[in-house]
Design a protein around this motif. Structure first.
Motif, PDB file in Angstrom:
ATOM      1  N   GLY A 143       3.934  -5.868 -16.316  1.00 15.47           N
ATOM      2  CA  GLY A 143       4.916  -5.881 -17.371  1.00 15.47           C
ATOM      3  C   GLY A 143       4.267  -5.668 -18.712  1.00 15.47           C
TER       4      GLY A 143
ATOM      5  N   THR B 243      11.391   1.122 -19.751  1.00 15.82           N
ATOM      6  CA  THR B 243      12.755   0.822 -19.391  1.00 15.82           C
ATOM      7  C   THR B 243      13.691   1.791 -20.047  1.00 15.82           C
TER       8      THR B 243
ATOM      9  N   ARG C  65      16.097  -2.033  -7.487  1.00 15.63           N
ATOM     10  CA  ARG C  65      14.645  -2.210  -7.507  1.00 15.63           C
ATOM     11  C   ARG C  65      14.042  -1.144  -6.604  1.00 15.63           C
TER      12      ARG C  65
ATOM     13  N   THR D  65      14.787  -1.588 -12.177  1.00 17.64           N
ATOM     14  CA  THR D  65      13.345  -1.829 -12.269  1.00 17.64           C
ATOM     15  C   THR D  65      12.645  -0.936 -11.260  1.00 17.64           C
TER      16      THR D  65
ATOM     17  N   ASN E 238      13.569  -0.644 -16.486  1.00 15.15           N
ATOM     18  CA  ASN E 238      12.164  -1.000 -16.642  1.00 15.15           C
ATOM     19  C   ASN E 238      11.349  -0.150 -15.675  1.00 15.15           C
TER      20      ASN E 238
END
Length: 492
Positions: A5, A25, A163, A189, A223
């Protein structure tokens, strides 16, 4: 699953220093998908069959989860699929083999002549839970292309919690080619090279290795993380063309994150050895790299743009942009709050408005000694006319990029509107505190002359008579009065 991150920022071309893995993101828009045929599905096998031809595939229940993942699936050639997960859960593939392992392909394969739109519930409520889609690819994307398949088909995400990850391709997008991804909603993500650092890879969201990543974001939260590709944009050796255009009233955000232990692509923009074209007109955008963000060549990543400084970054409207650096051949800032951690030193080259060089100024608003959240910050000229630069404060402050020198900022607190003079330093160190607790500053000589001239010229019917009267009243010369009136454009 956990990933790197970081936040991305803007750098030469369109990149922000991103050492190590890069994450980004953002939200995008993609091609429309036909809704003519609706096929309810209640199992992995039924879904795989329904993906063969154009139509809407509707989950009626959870079909898989951690440890019970569906095998990899693919959309039929030329098919346009809408996958509506609603409030249900679907897992596809597994990198580590807790379920069906996807060694070489994509978990959800979207051929170049096909398209996929994903819809679902993004936030749980008392009556409805959120929908989850998890896709884990191997050498292919989590959602998108597989090696040797060329470009990915168009991918659009409109809702749901999504995801996606890949060992070496894009999390969402290409494998070894181009991709076009649009995000208009949802919580997305995506990770590339999550389990295989130090290799060329696709973008978190965007292009595959050597692939161009075209990404548009108009809503939702996105993200992306990658090692040598961009968090959002191009894969390694690939260009990133990224547009972030979230409406002012949207509560959505875009965050670019980068993490790991390498120095490569951009948080948002181009991958390592690629270029980045980044346009931001709205939304909350963050780009960070784990390196110092200022190096050239292939050893350091950047927040926005590209490492080599070949692309361009454009920021306008009222976005909130933050990051570690900006690198590009040209960076233009025409509006918004743009906060770069190391300020002017972390931009290469210096941002401009047209051809005018800019410097940052940190602006904080107070009342009675306490920080307060003001209304819109509007930059005006010395006559109070808006210049076109506006910013929405983040809580009580904002970072504006303006030409060095004396400038004026108008804002409102509790119904009171004031205009404050500020001094923008050429070295980028300026800070201004707009205090509504203090009495407003007295009008300048120019302001007094212009205001009085408008009244007297009308009443006396003569410019000369009005000028003579003003000179007597203010204890100055008629030449001084004429100078300020000419400067204000009141007389020729």
């Amino acid at each position: 699953m956990t990933g790197y991150g970081h936040r991305v920022r803007v750098v030469r071309g369109v990149a922000i220093a991103c050492a190590a893995a890069i994450a980004a993101t953002l939200v995008i828009a993609t091609p429309a998908v036909a809704d003519a045929q609706v096929t309810p599905v209640a199992s992995c096998d039924e879904l795989a069959d329904a993906f063969a031809t154009t139509g809407t595939v509707l989950l009626t229940q959870d079909i898989s989860g951690p440890g019970t993942e569906c095998a990899a699936v693919e959309i039929g050639a030329g098919a346009d699929i809408v996958l509506d997960i609603g409030g249900h859960t679907a897992y596809f593939g597994s990198i580590f083999g807790t379920g069906p392992t996807v060694a070489e392909g994509a978990a959800i394969f979207v051929p170049s002549d096909a398209s996929l739109t994903v819809r679902g519930v993004t936030e749980s409520t008392g009556a409805e839970r959120a929908g989850f889609l998890v896709a884990s690819g191997g050498a292919g994307a989590g959602i998108g292309a597989r090696p040797g398949s060329g470009a990915s088909g168009d991918i659009r995400i409109e809702g749901g919690i999504i995801r996606a990850e890949s060992r070496s391709a894009a999390g969402i997008g290409g494998a070894d080619g181009d991709a076009h991804v649009t995000i208009t909603g949802g919580n997305v993500t995506a990770f590339a090279s999550l389990w295989a650092p130090y290799v060329d890879s696709g973008a978190g969201i965007g292009g595959g290795r050597q692939g161009i990543g075209r990404v548009e974001v108009t809503g939702g939260t996105a993200n992306g993380s990658s090692f040598s590709g961009a968090g959002i944009g191009g894969g390694s050796d690939g260009d990133g063309i990224v547009t972030i255009a979230v409406p002012d009233d949207a509560r959505n955000s875009l965050r670019g994150n980068a993490g790991g232990g390498s120095h490569t692509g951009a948080g948002i923009g181009g991958g390592i050895r690629g270029s980045g074209q980044v346009v931001i007109t709205g939304g909350t955008v963050s780009g960070t790299a784990s390196g110092d963000g200022l190096g050239a060549g292939d050893r350091l990543g950047v927040g926005y743009g590209d490492v080599r400084g070949l692309g361009a970054v454009s920021i306008s409207g009222r976005p909130h942009v933050s990051g570690s650096s900006i690198r590009s051949s040209r960076t233009e800032i025409l509006g918004g709050s743009v906060s770069i951690v190391d300020g002017l030193r972390a931009t290469d080259p210096r941002p401009v408005a047209g051809t005018t060089p800019l410097s940052p100024i940190f602006v904080s608003v107070r009342k009675d000694g306490q920080p307060v959240r003001p209304g819109l910050l509007v930059v005006v000229d010395d006559r109070g006319t808006p210049t076109g630069y506006e910013a929405v404060p983040e809580l009580t402050s904002a970072s504006l990029w303006l030409p060095p020198g004396r400038r004026f900022i108008r804002t409102e607190v509790d119904g009171e509107v004031r205009t404050f003079p500020v001094q923008v330093a050429a070295d980028g160190t300026a800070r201004a505190f707009l205090d509504f607790g203090a009495p407003p500053p007295p009008p300048t000589l120019e302001q007094r002359i212009v205001a009085r001239f408008a009244e007297l010229a009308r009443r006396l019917g003569s410019d000369d008579a009005a000028i003579a009267r003003i000179a007597r009243e203010l204890g100055t010369t008629e030449g001084t009065v004429r100078y300020w009136l000419r400067r204000a454009g009141e007389i020729g």
